[in-house]
Motif scaffolding. Structure first.
Motif, mmCIF file in Angstrom:
data_model
loop_
_atom_site.group_PDB
_atom_site.id
_atom_site.type_symbol
_atom_site.label_atom_id
_atom_site.label_comp_id
_atom_site.label_asym_id
_atom_site.label_seq_id
_atom_site.Cartn_x
_atom_site.Cartn_y
_atom_site.Cartn_z
ATOM 1 N N LEU A 112 0.840 -1.190 0.000
ATOM 2 C CA LEU A 112 0.000 0.000 0.000
ATOM 3 C C LEU A 112 0.877 1.243 0.000
ATOM 4 N N ASN A 113 0.583 2.178 -0.893
ATOM 5 C CA ASN A 113 1.306 3.446 -0.847
ATOM 6 C C ASN A 113 0.551 4.443 0.034
ATOM 7 N N ALA A 114 1.082 5.658 0.110
ATOM 8 C CA ALA A 114 0.507 6.644 1.037
ATOM 9 C C ALA A 114 -0.968 6.907 0.735
ATOM 10 N N SER A 115 -1.326 6.972 -0.552
ATOM 11 C CA SER A 115 -2.724 7.290 -0.863
ATOM 12 C C SER A 115 -3.625 6.103 -0.542
ATOM 13 N N ASP A 116 -3.113 4.874 -0.737
ATOM 14 C CA ASP A 116 -3.889 3.696 -0.337
ATOM 15 C C ASP A 116 -4.162 3.744 1.160
ATOM 16 N N GLU A 117 -3.117 4.095 1.905
ATOM 17 C CA GLU A 117 -3.279 4.131 3.357
ATOM 18 C C GLU A 117 -4.284 5.187 3.788
ATOM 19 N N ARG A 118 -4.288 6.298 3.050
ATOM 20 C CA ARG A 118 -5.253 7.353 3.375
ATOM 21 C C ARG A 118 -6.673 6.841 3.122
ATOM 22 N N VAL A 119 -6.851 6.130 2.001
ATOM 23 C CA VAL A 119 -8.167 5.577 1.688
ATOM 24 C C VAL A 119 -8.616 4.618 2.781
ATOM 25 N N VAL A 120 -7.691 3.758 3.229
ATOM 26 C CA VAL A 120 -8.007 2.786 4.279
ATOM 27 C C VAL A 120 -8.429 3.513 5.553
ATOM 28 N N ARG A 121 -7.678 4.547 5.896
ATOM 29 C CA ARG A 121 -7.979 5.308 7.111
ATOM 30 C C ARG A 121 -9.350 5.977 7.004
ATOM 31 N N ASP A 122 -9.607 6.595 5.850
ATOM 32 C CA ASP A 122 -10.903 7.261 5.663
ATOM 33 C C ASP A 122 -12.046 6.252 5.724
ATOM 34 N N ALA A 123 -11.810 5.078 5.122
ATOM 35 C CA ALA A 123 -12.862 4.044 5.115
ATOM 36 C C ALA A 123 -13.186 3.631 6.537
ATOM 37 N N MET A 124 -12.139 3.466 7.358
ATOM 38 C CA MET A 124 -12.382 3.054 8.738
ATOM 39 C C MET A 124 -13.125 4.141 9.504
ATOM 40 N N ARG A 125 -12.799 5.395 9.181
ATOM 41 C CA ARG A 125 -13.488 6.500 9.848
ATOM 42 C C ARG A 125 -14.964 6.513 9.427
ATOM 43 N N SER A 126 -15.220 6.413 8.129
ATOM 44 C CA SER A 126 -16.606 6.484 7.641
ATOM 45 C C SER A 126 -17.454 5.334 8.173
ATOM 46 N N ALA A 127 -16.818 4.184 8.401
ATOM 47 C CA ALA A 127 -17.588 3.015 8.840
ATOM 48 C C ALA A 127 -17.572 2.873 10.359
ATOM 49 N N ASP A 128 -17.156 3.930 11.056
ATOM 50 C CA ASP A 128 -17.092 3.897 12.526
ATOM 51 C C ASP A 128 -16.274 2.712 13.021
ATOM 52 N N ALA A 129 -15.171 2.416 12.363
ATOM 53 C CA ALA A 129 -14.347 1.275 12.780
ATOM 54 C C ALA A 129 -12.964 1.747 13.204
ATOM 55 N N GLU A 130 -12.787 3.066 13.296
ATOM 56 C CA GLU A 130 -11.461 3.612 13.584
ATOM 57 C C GLU A 130 -10.916 3.115 14.924
ATOM 58 N N ASN A 131 -11.826 3.013 15.906
ATOM 59 C CA ASN A 131 -11.386 2.627 17.252
ATOM 60 C C ASN A 131 -10.977 1.158 17.351
ATOM 61 N N LEU A 132 -11.216 0.394 16.271
ATOM 62 C CA LEU A 132 -10.897 -1.042 16.312
ATOM 63 C C LEU A 132 -9.502 -1.326 15.770
ATOM 64 N N LYS A 133 -8.826 -0.275 15.315
ATOM 65 C CA LYS A 133 -7.504 -0.434 14.715
ATOM 66 C C LYS A 133 -6.559 -1.173 15.673
ATOM 67 N N GLY A 134 -5.776 -2.096 15.107
ATOM 68 C CA GLY A 134 -4.778 -2.801 15.905
ATOM 69 C C GLY A 134 -5.298 -4.077 16.539
ATOM 70 N N ARG A 135 -6.630 -4.268 16.519
ATOM 71 C CA ARG A 135 -7.167 -5.477 17.145
ATOM 72 C C ARG A 135 -7.286 -6.606 16.130
ATOM 73 N N PHE A 136 -7.251 -7.835 16.636
ATOM 74 C CA PHE A 136 -7.448 -8.972 15.748
ATOM 75 C C PHE A 136 -8.922 -9.097 15.404
ATOM 76 N N PHE A 137 -9.201 -9.370 14.130
ATOM 77 C CA PHE A 137 -10.589 -9.442 13.666
ATOM 78 C C PHE A 137 -11.377 -10.497 14.433
ATOM 79 N N THR A 138 -10.714 -11.620 14.737
ATOM 80 C CA THR A 138 -11.425 -12.717 15.413
ATOM 81 C C THR A 138 -11.871 -12.351 16.826
ATOM 82 N N GLU A 139 -11.247 -11.318 17.405
ATOM 83 C CA GLU A 139 -11.601 -10.940 18.775
ATOM 84 C C GLU A 139 -12.837 -10.052 18.836
ATOM 85 N N LEU A 140 -13.316 -9.593 17.672
ATOM 86 C CA LEU A 140 -14.373 -8.590 17.680
ATOM 87 C C LEU A 140 -15.755 -9.219 17.833
#
Lengths: 364, 352
Positions: B119-147
């Protein structure tokens, strides 16, 4: 440091790579272990050769013990290189199969490739003195590639059947059952051959099934190495696709993955690795199913871009270590590789998996 | 008129059973999805909602007809091109082993990244924005299986957003969520449509919620036909009743909810005001009373009054007045009375 600034640093961190520094640390450790076990494997045996000599012999320098040079270069080096290729190959093949079938129990032989190879070898070895001896004499003309050629023939036959079915059948589970059925059918045929065979021939066949890295000569290695390398390259290039497949086929397709092409290359790579390894060393069990689990649990990731290199090195380490352990200290006895991989490997894998907290142990 | 993202022409959907045989689910579908609109696909279980969604998402081929994406035919597009236009959230549980949330969301960049998938810088920005829009920002760093199921669903939406699609298709995104989770999810989809201009198509069984947030409804009936319109128009035309009513359950156009048909044994007058009156009425209807505002003086009368800031329920019947401190106690007293009435009118039956 104040709280807000810590958060900004977190937010600016690259998103994708999971602690790449940890990954590089692990890889460095794996490579160090690899180097140590490689030297150990060369120095260990019926006559023990000090590690210093090994390094000197490998670097081409003259030593005061020319016979050691012969032993290392003509016997032990081929064996060690074979172990490296087969260990890496089976581990990568196992990883491909586990992800492809989304099944933590899958191994390189799940498609029945080794059943095909076994049948080929059984025909070659057991049919001597029976109706099939005509076939055997033709195989023998291939020289020391005889057994390997029979195994490759059998493995290729099964591979052809798998690919034929895979083209028409969409479900991975159908392929899984197909491999199982190949296994049953071929072991029935092998049993039949054993039933009508001479005892010494049966023993020769049984020894092949125990697996061995030691039977491969330089001339065989010249055939085996390029084949294994092709398989390893195919496997190593599939990282991105395998990651997408982790989400399941529907999601992978919605991400733009060409499922048909990916299936083909996964099956091709895994079969080449499993087929070539079995053809030259017999069916070496355990490594293929265990190494991917060890890698996933140590690195704590399912990301194939990290798992593939880790599995490659770990597989080689495990095979070399198993080879070291086959030589009973102080004797000329050599135990079968399969005995060692399972006997020492099973408790180790259990420990690796159980030390993680419940629920996160086994996954793909 | 906003641009159409997807259009179907005489689309027939279903399954090929091998050979010439196939099972037709629906045919002759003329549908379209418009930028910035949230469309909810509603219908009883088993009518083929998932089949329709899968066909529109190119996961399965139509039996006949065409799906057009922009001005191209879906059937003639490359996988990658489709992946850059449509993204999915499916019902199948995702078992990804040991993968962190941001890695999983980052997989949405798959159709954009190179062979090595970095992922380049713009990909990372898209990922970050997507997590923000989907209210998933606070889940960053956690394992998916734990959610939890709800958190997972937000991550899957973030992943779908990271694909930067024009159209998002979601199959029952609220299925495993608790009530607040459902409301949050639907409001988020509405926001993605209205504020980020995505065309959003989701199937759901939460009719109530769909009526509140959808711009357009596809109502799929058991014969595979689809009735379309804004939620309000469909309610007024009585379409929901036609599709969903069955013995014992009927759609109430007055409230936009389903109500169970309870045979009313007794009429009753309810007086009072505020939210207390509303909930008292619901309780009375639940236990089978026909609640009136005014009526003959002989009928039982319930009056909701406030005493010291707390509600109290006065029940006048048979000449006496009893005060109840909760709806439950009122309902118990009333249904006892009701039972007596029934057994008096049918004494023989009761004794048998």
């Amino acid at each position: 440091m104040s709280k807000p600034s810590t958060q900004t640093v977190l937010a600016e961190k690259p998103f994708r790579e999971v602690k790449p520094r940890h990954f590089l640390g692990w890889m460095a450790a794996f490579l160090l272990i690899f180097a140590l076990v490689f030297i150990l494997d060369l120095s260990y045996g019926s006559s023990k050769i000090p590690a210093g000599y090994i390094v000197r012999i490998l670097s081409g320098a003259q030593t005061d013990m020319p016979i050691w040079r012969d032993i290392v270069l003509n016997i032990r080096l081929t064996k060690a290189l074979t172990a490296v290729l087969v260990g890496s190959g089976l581990a990568v093949s196992g990883l491909l199969m586990q992800t492809f079938f989304r099944n933590p129990l899958a191994d390189p032989f799940i498609l029945g490739i080794n059943s095909g190879a076994s049948l080929g070898v059984a025909l070659a070895i057991l049919s001597v003195g029976t109706v099939g001896s005509l076939f055997m004499t033709q195989i023998n003309t291939l020289g020391d590639l005889g057994v390997a050629a029979a195994a490759i023939f059998g493995a290729a036959l099964v591979f052809g059947l798998v690919m034929l079915v895979a083209r028409n059948v969409k479900s991975s589970n159908t392929l899984l059952i197909l491999g199982l059925m190949f296994g049953y059918a071929t072991s029935a045929l092998v049993s039949l051959l054993i039933y009508f065979s001479l005892p010494e021939r049966i023993q020769a066949y049984m020894i092949w099934t125990y697996g061995s890295f030691g039977g491969v000569t330089w001339s065989q290695l010249k055939v085996m190495a390029p084949v294994m390398l092709v398989g390893l390259v195919i496997g190593s290039l599939l990282g991105k696709s395998l990651n997408a497949l982790l989400l399941g086929e529907d999601y992978a397709r919605s991400l733009g993955l060409n499922i048909g092409r990916t299936r083909f290359f996964i099956l091709l790579g895994a079969s080449i690795l499993a087929g070539a390894a079995t053809a030259f060393c017999g069916p070496i069990g355990f490594l293929g199913v265990a190494i991917p689990h060890i890698a996933r649990n140590l690195l704590r990731t399912s990301n194939h871009k990290l798992l593939l290199p880790a599995v490659l090195v770990l597989g080689a380490c495990a095979a070399l270590l198993a080879d070291v352990l086959t030589q009973l200290p102080g004797t000329a006895f050599i135990l079968p590789v399969n005995v060692i991989t399972s006997l020492f490997g099973a408790p180790f894998v259990l420990w690796i998996i159980l030390r993680r907290k419940a629920g996160s142990g086994v996954s793909i | 008129m906003k641009p159409k993202v997807l259009t179907t022409r005489d689309l027939s959907i279903g399954y090929r059973l091998g050979g010439q045989e196939s099972r037709l689910v629906a045919s002759g579908l003329k549908l379209s999805l418009i930028e910035g609109e949230l469309v909810c696909l509603i219908g009883p279980n088993g009518v083929g909602k998932t089949t329709l969604l899968r066909t529109l998402a190119a996961l399965q081929k139509p039996l006949a007809g065409q799906v057009e994406l922009g001005n191209k035919l879906l059937a003639q597009m490359q996988e990658k091109e489709i992946a850059r236009t449509i993204s999915l959230v499916l019902t199948d549980p995702v078992e990804v082993g040991q993968m962190r949330v941001e890695e999983l969301v980052g997989m949405g960049r798959f159709p954009y990244t190179n062979f090595f998938d970095s992922l380049n810088a713009s990909d990372e920005r898209v990922v970050r924005d997507a997590m923000r829009s989907a209210d998933a920002e606070n889940l960053k760093g956690r394992f998916f299986t734990e959610l939890s199921d709800g958190e997972r669903q937000h991550v899957m939406v973030a992943r779908a957003l990271a694909q930067e699609p024009k159209l998002m298709i979601l199959d029952e995104p609220t299925a495993f969520l608790d009530l607040p989770g459902r409301v949050k999810m639907m409001l988020m989809l509405q926001k993605l449509a209205h504020q980020e201009g995505k065309a959003v198509l989701c199937s759901t069984h939460d009719l109530d919620l769909a009526l509140q947030v959808a711009d357009w409804i596809w109502l799929m009936d058991r014969d595979g036909s689809i009735t379309q319109g804004s939620p309000e128009d469909l309610v007024l035309r009585g379409e929901f009743g036609k599709t969903f009513n069955r013995p014992g359950v009927e759609f109430d156009p007055g409230s936009g909810k389903f109500k169970t048909e309870v045979v009313s044994h007794q009429k009753l007058i309810l007086r009072g005001g505020g939210i207390e009156k509303f909930w008292t009425m619901r309780a009375l209807i639940r236990v089978g009373f026909d609640v009136l505002e005014e009526g003959e003086s002989g009928l039982p009368l319930v009056e909701v009054v406030m005493e010291d800031g707390r509600p109290s329920w006065r029940l006048k019947q048979n000449g006496g007045v009893i005060s109840h401190s909760s709806i439950y106690s009122l309902v118990c007293a009333l249904s006892e009375e009701n039972q007596n009435l029934i057994s008096e009118t049918a004494p023989q039956k009761a004794r048998l």
